[in-house]
Design a protein around this motif. Sequence first.
Motif, PDB file in Angstrom:
ATOM      1  N   VAL A 143       0.834  -1.155   0.169  1.00  0.00           N
ATOM      2  CA  VAL A 143       0.312  -0.224   0.038  1.00  0.00           C
ATOM      3  C   VAL A 143       0.962   1.291   0.127  1.00  0.00           C
ATOM      4  O   VAL A 143       0.621   2.155  -0.941  1.00  0.00           O
ATOM      5  N   GLY A 144       1.869   1.293   0.762  1.00  0.00           N
ATOM      6  CA  GLY A 144       2.923   2.541   0.812  1.00  0.00           C
ATOM      7  C   GLY A 144       3.536   2.672  -0.217  1.00  0.00           C
ATOM      8  O   GLY A 144       3.756   3.850  -0.647  1.00  0.00           O
ATOM      9  N   GLY A 145       3.936   1.645  -0.960  1.00  0.00           N
ATOM     10  CA  GLY A 145       4.784   1.859  -2.019  1.00  0.00           C
ATOM     11  C   GLY A 145       3.728   2.402  -3.481  1.00  0.00           C
ATOM     12  O   GLY A 145       4.364   2.860  -4.015  1.00  0.00           O
ATOM     13  N   GLN A 146       2.455   1.831  -3.322  1.00  0.00           N
ATOM     14  CA  GLN A 146       1.694   2.343  -4.362  1.00  0.00           C
ATOM     15  C   GLN A 146       1.212   3.884  -4.113  1.00  0.00           C
ATOM     16  O   GLN A 146       1.249   4.750  -5.308  1.00  0.00           O
ATOM     17  N   ILE A 147       1.329   4.244  -2.803  1.00  0.00           N
ATOM     18  CA  ILE A 147       0.938   5.510  -2.696  1.00  0.00           C
ATOM     19  C   ILE A 147       2.097   6.401  -3.072  1.00  0.00           C
ATOM     20  O   ILE A 147       1.847   7.459  -3.761  1.00  0.00           O
ATOM     21  N   LEU A 148       3.278   6.048  -2.763  1.00  0.00           N
ATOM     22  CA  LEU A 148       4.572   6.851  -3.150  1.00  0.00           C
ATOM     23  C   LEU A 148       4.436   6.931  -4.486  1.00  0.00           C
ATOM     24  O   LEU A 148       4.780   7.714  -5.128  1.00  0.00           O
ATOM     25  N   ASP A 149       4.233   5.834  -5.047  1.00  0.00           N
ATOM     26  CA  ASP A 149       4.472   5.676  -6.588  1.00  0.00           C
ATOM     27  C   ASP A 149       3.426   6.758  -7.363  1.00  0.00           C
ATOM     28  O   ASP A 149       3.810   7.484  -8.250  1.00  0.00           O
ATOM     29  N   SER A 150       2.140   6.735  -6.731  1.00  0.00           N
ATOM     30  CA  SER A 150       1.227   7.664  -7.572  1.00  0.00           C
ATOM     31  C   SER A 150       1.511   8.908  -7.155  1.00  0.00           C
ATOM     32  O   SER A 150       1.236   9.942  -8.140  1.00  0.00           O
ATOM     33  N   ILE A 151       2.103   9.212  -5.907  1.00  0.00           N
ATOM     34  CA  ILE A 151       2.336  10.741  -5.712  1.00  0.00           C
ATOM     35  C   ILE A 151       3.735  11.245  -6.436  1.00  0.00           C
ATOM     36  O   ILE A 151       3.623  12.374  -7.193  1.00  0.00           O
ATOM     37  N   LEU A 152       4.806  10.419  -6.562  1.00  0.00           N
ATOM     38  CA  LEU A 152       5.966  10.643  -7.393  1.00  0.00           C
ATOM     39  C   LEU A 152       5.785  10.473  -8.720  1.00  0.00           C
ATOM     40  O   LEU A 152       6.756  10.847  -9.403  1.00  0.00           O
ATOM     41  N   GLY A 153       4.734   9.879  -9.154  1.00  0.00           N
ATOM     42  CA  GLY A 153       4.858   9.514 -10.611  1.00  0.00           C
ATOM     43  C   GLY A 153       5.567   8.530 -11.118  1.00  0.00           C
ATOM     44  O   GLY A 153       5.944   8.165 -12.376  1.00  0.00           O
ATOM     45  N   GLY A 154       5.888   7.296 -10.406  1.00  0.00           N
ATOM     46  CA  GLY A 154       6.539   6.017 -10.602  1.00  0.00           C
ATOM     47  C   GLY A 154       8.032   6.204 -10.747  1.00  0.00           C
ATOM     48  O   GLY A 154       8.550   5.286 -11.228  1.00  0.00           O
ATOM     49  N   GLY A 155       8.824   7.099 -10.537  1.00  0.00           N
ATOM     50  CA  GLY A 155       9.922   7.344 -10.382  1.00  0.00           C
ATOM     51  C   GLY A 155      10.771   7.349 -11.703  1.00  0.00           C
ATOM     52  O   GLY A 155      11.921   7.106 -11.824  1.00  0.00           O
ATOM     53  N   GLY A 156       9.896   7.537 -13.023  1.00  0.00           N
ATOM     54  CA  GLY A 156      10.646   7.405 -14.063  1.00  0.00           C
ATOM     55  C   GLY A 156      10.507   6.107 -14.742  1.00  0.00           C
ATOM     56  O   GLY A 156      10.946   6.130 -15.943  1.00  0.00           O
ATOM     57  N   ALA A 157      10.198   5.238 -14.214  1.00  0.00           N
ATOM     58  CA  ALA A 157      10.316   3.757 -14.964  1.00  0.00           C
ATOM     59  C   ALA A 157       8.837   3.666 -15.789  1.00  0.00           C
ATOM     60  O   ALA A 157       7.805   4.554 -15.313  1.00  0.00           O
ATOM     61  N   GLY A 158       8.949   2.878 -16.781  1.00  0.00           N
ATOM     62  CA  GLY A 158       7.892   2.770 -17.409  1.00  0.00           C
ATOM     63  C   GLY A 158       7.649   3.215 -18.873  1.00  0.00           C
ATOM     64  O   GLY A 158       8.939   3.102 -19.447  1.00  0.00           O
ATOM     65  N   ALA A 159       7.066   3.492 -19.625  1.00  0.00           N
ATOM     66  CA  ALA A 159       6.853   3.814 -21.015  1.00  0.00           C
ATOM     67  C   ALA A 159       7.312   5.317 -21.493  1.00  0.00           C
ATOM     68  O   ALA A 159       6.816   6.250 -20.587  1.00  0.00           O
ATOM     69  N   VAL A 160       8.030   5.348 -22.038  1.00  0.00           N
ATOM     70  CA  VAL A 160       8.693   6.917 -22.662  1.00  0.00           C
ATOM     71  C   VAL A 160       8.485   7.032 -23.964  1.00  0.00           C
ATOM     72  O   VAL A 160       8.940   6.135 -24.907  1.00  0.00           O
ATOM     73  N   ALA A 161       7.876   8.254 -24.504  1.00  0.00           N
ATOM     74  CA  ALA A 161       7.715   8.451 -25.950  1.00  0.00           C
ATOM     75  C   ALA A 161       9.024   9.261 -26.634  1.00  0.00           C
ATOM     76  O   ALA A 161       9.255  10.206 -25.822  1.00  0.00           O
ATOM     77  N   ASP A 162       9.416   8.960 -27.459  1.00  0.00           N
ATOM     78  CA  ASP A 162      10.653   9.562 -28.002  1.00  0.00           C
ATOM     79  C   ASP A 162       9.976  10.692 -29.040  1.00  0.00           C
ATOM     80  O   ASP A 162       8.935  10.788 -29.046  1.00  0.00           O
ATOM     81  N   ALA A 163      11.007  11.418 -29.780  1.00  0.00           N
ATOM     82  CA  ALA A 163      10.572  12.489 -30.596  1.00  0.00           C
ATOM     83  C   ALA A 163       9.683  12.231 -31.673  1.00  0.00           C
ATOM     84  O   ALA A 163       9.020  12.740 -32.141  1.00  0.00           O
ATOM     85  N   ALA A 164      10.100  10.904 -32.074  1.00  0.00           N
ATOM     86  CA  ALA A 164       9.043  10.455 -33.268  1.00  0.00           C
ATOM     87  C   ALA A 164       7.632   9.967 -32.838  1.00  0.00           C
ATOM     88  O   ALA A 164       6.687   9.510 -33.671  1.00  0.00           O
TER      89      ALA A 164
END
Length: 105
Positions: free
Chosen positions: A44-65
């Motif tokens: 629960v605490g990890g999920q709350i912190l993840d939602s507050i901080l936005g996932g810490g930069g992990a996940g999907a990233v869109a490039d310029a194209a």
Amino acid sequence: MDIVSLIIQLVSGALGGNIVGGLAKNLSLGTVGNSLAGIVGGGVGGQILDSILGGGGAGAVADAAGAVASSGMDIGSIIQSLAGGGVGGGILMLIVGLIRSMTSK
């Protein structure tokens, strides 16, 4: 949020619950109880912190194209998962220990 982050949060939650249980002996639920409260609190605490901080930069990233690429786990997201899980696990273990000690009197 990926499965690796969740596992880190759950394990660090169990550790956090046991550390707090060791420090606050009068609130300790025993090793199994501390671990279970810590695992739930870590998730629960990890999920709350993840939602507050936005996932810490992990996940999907869109490039310029505009193509989406997976960025994987970086050190920031690992530390975020460890901190959120450990703190959440310790806090929930304290809350459950306090409730248990107040009801047993």
